[in-house]
Motif scaffolding. Structure first.
Motif, short mmCIF file in Angstrom:
data_model
loop_
_atom_site.label_atom_id
_atom_site.label_comp_id
_atom_site.label_asym_id
_atom_site.label_seq_id
_atom_site.Cartn_x
_atom_site.Cartn_y
_atom_site.Cartn_z
N ILE C 425 0.85 -1.18 0.00
CA ILE C 425 0.00 0.00 0.00
C ILE C 425 0.89 1.24 0.00
N ILE C 426 0.57 2.17 -0.86
CA ILE C 426 1.35 3.41 -0.92
C ILE C 426 1.16 4.15 0.38
N PRO C 427 2.10 4.81 0.98
CA PRO C 427 3.48 5.01 0.54
C PRO C 427 4.47 4.10 1.25
N PHE C 428 4.01 2.95 1.76
CA PHE C 428 4.92 2.11 2.53
C PHE C 428 5.92 1.41 1.60
N PHE C 431 5.27 -1.17 -1.36
CA PHE C 431 4.63 -0.71 -2.59
C PHE C 431 5.65 -0.39 -3.66
N TRP C 432 6.66 0.38 -3.26
CA TRP C 432 7.63 0.85 -4.26
C TRP C 432 8.39 -0.31 -4.87
N SER C 433 8.82 -1.25 -4.00
CA SER C 433 9.66 -2.32 -4.55
C SER C 433 8.83 -3.30 -5.36
N LYS C 434 7.65 -3.65 -4.87
CA LYS C 434 6.83 -4.61 -5.60
C LYS C 434 6.40 -4.01 -6.93
N ASP C 435 6.01 -2.74 -6.90
CA ASP C 435 5.60 -2.09 -8.14
C ASP C 435 6.73 -2.08 -9.15
N GLU C 436 7.95 -1.89 -8.64
CA GLU C 436 9.09 -1.85 -9.54
C GLU C 436 9.30 -3.20 -10.24
N GLY C 504 11.22 2.71 1.33
CA GLY C 504 10.81 2.71 -0.06
C GLY C 504 11.14 3.98 -0.78
N LEU C 505 11.32 5.04 -0.02
CA LEU C 505 11.47 6.34 -0.67
C LEU C 505 12.84 6.53 -1.32
N VAL C 506 13.81 5.64 -1.04
CA VAL C 506 15.10 5.84 -1.70
C VAL C 506 15.02 5.50 -3.17
N ASN C 507 14.00 4.74 -3.55
CA ASN C 507 13.87 4.45 -4.98
C ASN C 507 12.42 4.63 -5.42
N ALA C 508 11.81 5.71 -5.01
CA ALA C 508 10.42 5.96 -5.38
C ALA C 508 10.39 6.53 -6.78
N SER C 509 10.13 5.63 -7.74
CA SER C 509 10.23 6.09 -9.12
C SER C 509 9.17 7.14 -9.43
N ALA C 542 -1.58 -2.04 -9.61
CA ALA C 542 -1.03 -2.84 -8.51
C ALA C 542 -1.66 -2.44 -7.19
N LEU C 543 -1.79 -1.14 -6.99
CA LEU C 543 -2.37 -0.64 -5.75
C LEU C 543 -3.82 -1.06 -5.64
N ALA C 544 -4.53 -0.95 -6.76
CA ALA C 544 -5.94 -1.29 -6.75
C ALA C 544 -6.12 -2.77 -6.42
N VAL C 545 -5.25 -3.61 -6.99
CA VAL C 545 -5.35 -5.04 -6.73
C VAL C 545 -5.13 -5.32 -5.24
N ALA C 546 -4.13 -4.66 -4.67
CA ALA C 546 -3.85 -4.86 -3.25
C ALA C 546 -5.02 -4.39 -2.40
N LEU C 547 -5.57 -3.23 -2.76
CA LEU C 547 -6.70 -2.71 -1.99
C LEU C 547 -7.90 -3.64 -2.12
N LEU C 548 -8.08 -4.18 -3.31
CA LEU C 548 -9.17 -5.11 -3.53
C LEU C 548 -8.99 -6.33 -2.62
N GLY C 549 -7.74 -6.79 -2.54
CA GLY C 549 -7.46 -7.94 -1.67
C GLY C 549 -7.83 -7.62 -0.24
N ILE C 550 -7.45 -6.44 0.21
CA ILE C 550 -7.79 -6.05 1.58
C ILE C 550 -9.30 -5.97 1.74
N LEU C 551 -9.95 -5.41 0.75
CA LEU C 551 -11.38 -5.20 0.81
C LEU C 551 -12.13 -6.52 0.89
N VAL C 552 -11.77 -7.44 -0.01
CA VAL C 552 -12.44 -8.74 -0.01
C VAL C 552 -12.25 -9.42 1.34
N SER C 553 -11.01 -9.39 1.80
CA SER C 553 -10.71 -10.03 3.06
C SER C 553 -11.42 -9.32 4.21
N TYR C 554 -11.48 -8.01 4.12
CA TYR C 554 -12.17 -7.22 5.15
C TYR C 554 -13.63 -7.61 5.19
#
Lengths: 166, 99, 690
Positions: C425-428, C431-436, C504-509, C542-554
């Motif tokens: 989840i952004i900005p943790f 997120f940055w590394s997985k998205d990369e 994550g912020l050292v390589n936040a593209s 990617a973020l939407a998919v992760a949020l969807l995962g949280i949502l479904v599980s929630y």
């Protein structure tokens, strides 16, 4: 050269006779003593070949340690001290096989190395000297050396583990 | 000196050892015959070392001596175990794997 | 400092010896030595990192002025735009010949570059925090001093592995960490499952290590050296034949699979949770299990050329990683043990890294290693904190946890941060590394692996939500009196939480910060990799998919929606659940089929061969012939054929008897045949060759 040759043949005949007695003797202790004779003979042959370090090692290690080990083996297996028949039922086939093998080997050797000579000179003496052997052993062959030391340790532990009463 | 006189002596010792290994019934005697064979190999190695003027053969002879010592140790332990289990060092009686 | 980086592994090694010698007599039973030594190592690692960054920045800055920067600058190539000139910054190396055998020299040395410095930083930091954490967590343990000694030894070995400049030294470190892992998993060896888990971990990784060893040997014969830089350079320049590289990389991949818990050798990692929790956090989350990924990154040119990663086709490395992502994540759903959830999550995340390497996302994979180390160590330490103070030393989420949010606020909030980072989840950091990784997979046209990664991201978010729900929400189900953990436990949690937010912020593209790439990616002896541009659409997906995962599980857990109890009603769902619960039956396969068939089976097989095949053949032929005879006797003319049949039976019996004589069971008889054959064969050879 003649002196070495004479020495070689005397020792070789003694060794051959002793070796035959090792495998035919009807007394275990005698067999062990004949084996020691062969081992001392081999050590002498090494000296003739100017491999002094190997010769001395052979003498100490085999004649000193291994032979004593054999005598211990004879004691712990409580072998009878009087003569007994130690041959099994495949004595004649074994004789045939070993004679056949000897014939093939001798024929092969004469065919392959019939005219080769070993020159016994000072440079050979330099090769077999302790410092040369030591240098080679601890430089070029240091890894095999370490591996062998591990093997010895393993054999030691293995022998204890096998022979232990539990 | 001829190279062959050493080699043939070695061959003779080796074949004697072979006979002993095949024909002797007592475990200790079989081990002694194995020692004969190993010594034959050693004579071979040292003779060739002198023939080609290289120390390698002697080094290998040293290794053979060392390993022979290990072999005798383990071998005698096995013979001892056979003796203990069968009340005799006779190898003829070690035939549980027969068909 | 860079040239003296050997001090970093040396300090913990010394502390290991010191703790063993005098640890028990010290007031804190050796803990102070471990904490001090690793702390000092951490400081040195920071200095090394700072100097390395200085060196890289200095090289890029001064190359425009055409000034050579020591011997480090081998030559600059004009980069795009001229703003960030690509300058080769060689690693700092230092070493000496340990021993030599013939013409082969075995070196001991260090090679410090960006990757090494990054690993030094991560390992020393996590190890330091774990050392501090353990002072409270392991308090009163019967082998407290022993535990600290081994933690120090582990840290030293891991650092040795990281700084190694040659494959032999790397292998030494690799085996040492495996040994420490073995001992630490079995820390409470009095209980049989713990000892079994330790043995399993050791032996399973050893299966992979065989591959590693073969790979190193193949590389040695291919490149003529153990030096990693030299091997890499030769691989990049195509001096090693492609077939050799394929063999070497396949073998090395075996090592990665074993150490980094990749499918199909991942089964040891969940069992390794039998060890103390700090050990799980340090060894089985942050450091040792990423040694495999580190190996992949370190010898990347070999893999890159060996698997033709630039080709855009499916390769074994990416396939293994992708499989592991899905398999690990699926298993995390059915675990009730919080540490096992995290263990399967680690497997899955390691799968991301390996897949990242497989799709050419070197920077992204290493970056994920970097961020994952923080948040997964955080999660493990958080789980440890929960069990230490909340659930009475139990790790069972369903039986002993729940509702801990109110009792342990610090643990709860840091655990939440870790979970969000893991879920991506952004900005943790996650997120940055997985998205990369996903962005690079997309850019290099590995569409299949992009999809796999997205599915994995969905599952990750979902199982972490379940885990957080079961642990911190709902009613408290335990029997103890939950309270917040002492400061020695919470402070490391807070520090790690800080890193999970910020790392994550050292390589936040997205923000056009690519410092991590600049600092870490090697520029010498390294394949030219393409780096993805930041794409809003991809990141948002990617973020939407992760949020969807949280949502479904929630919805499923918090709001009690969805098909609850489906496993009880639907046989198909139940079968799936059972399949997952039995971990795909891999353990059963390994233990019963493979090990069981080897152990004792050889003995049984040879006995069987003796009893049945040889004996049976002999007897069978005889009896069979006799039966044939009887058959003939009954059916055919009895008197006419009688004699012939009997003769046949008798003669077969005699043949059998002869064969029986051969199979006497007496060694000397076998030896007789052996020597006879040798003599006859050499006679034949001699006769025919003359």
């Amino acid at each position: 050269m003649i002196a070495q040759n004479i020495a070689f043949w005397i020792i070789a005949v003694v060794m051959a006779a002793a070796a035959v007695r090792v495998v035919t003797s009807r007394n275990l202790v005698h067999a062990a003593l004949f084996l020691i004779t062969v081992l001392i003979g081999a050590s002498a042959q090494f000296i003739i070949l100017l491999a002094e370090f190997v010769g001395v090692t052979q003498f100490f290690l085999y004649v000193g340690a291994v032979a004593v080990l054999f005598l211990f083996g004879i004691i712990v297996t409580r072998a009878p001290m009087q003569p007994a028949d130690y041959d099994n039922d495949q004595r004649w086939p074994a004789l045939a096989v070993s004679l056949l093998l000897l014939g093939v080997l001798v024929a092969l050797l004469i065919d392959a190395f019939g005219h080769q000579e070993i020159e016994l000179s000072d440079d050979l003496l330099a090769i077999g000297r302790s410092d040369a052997v030591g240098n080679s052993l601890f430089r070029t062959f240091v890894v095999p050396f370490e591996v062998v030391s591990m093997l010895l340790l393993a054999a030691l532990i293995g022998a204890v583990a096998i022979a232990r009463r539990d | 000196m001829a190279l062959n006189q050493f080699l043939i002596l070695s061959a003779f010792l080796f074949c004697t050892g072979v006979y002993g290994v095949l024909a002797r019934r007592n475990g200790v005697l079989v081990l002694m015959s194995v020692e004969l064979m190993l010594n034959a190999v050693n004579i071979n190695l040292v003779a060739f070392s002198a023939f080609v003027r290289d120390v390698g053969g002697q080094i290998f002879a040293l290794f053979v001596i060392t390993i022979a010592a290990a072999e005798v140790g383990v071998g005698l332990a096995i013979v001892l175990l056979i003796y203990r289990n069968l009340d005799s060092p006779d190898l003829d009686r070690v035939d549980q794997l027969k068909g | 400092m860079l040239r003296n980086a050997w001090l970093i592994p040396l300090l913990p090694a010394l502390s290991f010896v010191a703790i063993l010698l005098v640890g028990k007599r010290l007031p804190r039973r050796g803990a102070e030595l471990g904490v001090g030594a690793v702390g000092a190592s951490f400081v040195l690692a920071c200095v090394a990192a700072w100097q390395w960054i200085d060196r890289v920045e200095g090289a890029t800055g001064k190359s425009e002025g055409l000034r050579a920067f020591g011997k480090g600058v081998l030559g600059g190539e004009g980069g795009e735009g001229g703003e960030h000139a690509e300058v080769a910054v060689a690693p700092v190396t230092r070493g000496f010949t340990w021993w030599q055998n013939g013409n082969v020299e075995f070196n001991v040395g260090i090679a410090i570059d960006g990757l090494t410095v990054m690993m030094l930083f991560v390992v020393t930091l996590v190890s330091f925090l774990v050392h501090v954490y353990s002072t409270s967590y392991m308090e009163g343990d019967r082998r407290f001093t022993h535990f600290y000694a081994l933690l120090s030894l582990f840290t030293a070995s891991m650092l040795l592995l990281v700084v190694a400049d040659n494959t032999i030294q790397l292998l030494v470190g690799w085996e040492l960490v495996g040994l420490c892992s073995f001992v630490l998993i079995g820390h409470w060896w009095e209980e049989k499952p713990n000892a079994d888990a330790a043995v399993k971990a050791f032996l399973t990784t050893r299966v992979g290590d065989v591959g590693l060893m073969i790979g190193i040997i193949v590389l040695f014969f291919a490149a003529g050296t153990f030096d990693i830089q030299a091997i890499n350079a030769q691989a990049v320049e195509g001096e090693i034949g492609h077939t050799l590289l394929v063999v070497a990389s396949a073998c090395l991949l075996g090592g990665i699979i074993g150490k980094s818990g990749q499918f199909p050798l991942h089964t040891w990692l969940p069992d390794a949770m039998a060890g103390p929790t700090p050990v799980s956090a340090l060894i089985h989350a942050a450091t040792m299990v990423v040694a495999g990924v580190y190996l992949g990154a370190r010898l990347y040119p070999v893999f890159f050329e060996g698997f033709s990663i630039d080709g855009g086709t499916i390769n074994v490395m990416a396939l293994i990683g992708g499989t592991t992502i899905i398999i690990g994540a699926a298993l995390a759903f059915v675990q009730n043990d919080i540490k096992k959830v995290l263990a399967y999550s680690t497997i899955s995340q390691l799968g991301y890294m390996v897949m990242g390497l497989g799709v050419g996302a070197w920077v992204a994979a290493v970056f994920h290693l970097f961020t994952h180390a923080f948040f997964k160590a955080l999660l493990f330490l958080g789980a440890g904190s929960v069990s230490h103070s909340g659930s009475h030393h139990s790790f069972d989420m369903k039986a002993d946890m729940g509702g801990l949010r109110k009792f342990m606020p610090v643990t709860f909030w840091t655990f939440m941060i870790g979970s969000l980072a893991l879920a991506g989840i952004i900005p943790f950091a996650g997120f940055w590394s997985k998205d990369e990784i996903l962005a690079t997979a997309g850019q290099n046209e590995f569409t299949f692996f992009l999809v796999v990664g997205l599915v994995g991201a969905f599952m990750t978010a979902a199982y972490m939500t379940r885990c957080v729900y079961l642990t911190f929400f709902g009613e408290y189900r335990g029997h103890g009196e939950p309270h917040e953990s002492p400061r020695a436990i919470t402070v490391p949690l807070i520090v790690l939480a800080g890193f999970s937010v910020l790392a994550g912020l050292v390589n936040a593209s997205a923000l056009e910060i690519e410092k991590f790439k600049e600092w870490v990616e090697p520029t010498v002896a390294f394949p030219a990799l393409e780096h993805p541009e930041f794409e809003l659409a991809g990141a948002a997906l990617a973020l939407a998919v992760a949020l969807l995962g949280i949502l479904v599980s929630y919805a499923y857990w918090f709001r009690n929606l969805g098909p609850h109890g489906i496993t009880a009603r639907n046989p198909l769902a139940r079968a799936g659940y059972t399949f997952l619960e039995n971990k795909y039956y891999l353990d059963a396969l390994y233990e019963n089929v493979i090990v069981g068939s080897i152990k004792g089976a050889i003995a049984r097989a040879s006995y069987w061969t003796n009893q049945r095949v040889i004996d049976g053949a002999v007897n069978g032929v005889a009896t069979g012939a006799a039966q044939v005879g009887r058959f003939a006797y009954d059916v055919l003319d009895q008197k006419a054929v009688d004699g012939a049949v009997n003769g046949l039976a008798v003669s077969t019996g005699q043949t059998g008897g002869l064969l029986r004589y051969v199979q006497s069971g007496r060694v000397q008889r076998y030896a007789l045949m052996l020597f006879a054959s040798v003599a006859l064969l050499s006679l034949a050879l001699f006769v025919f060759s003359n």
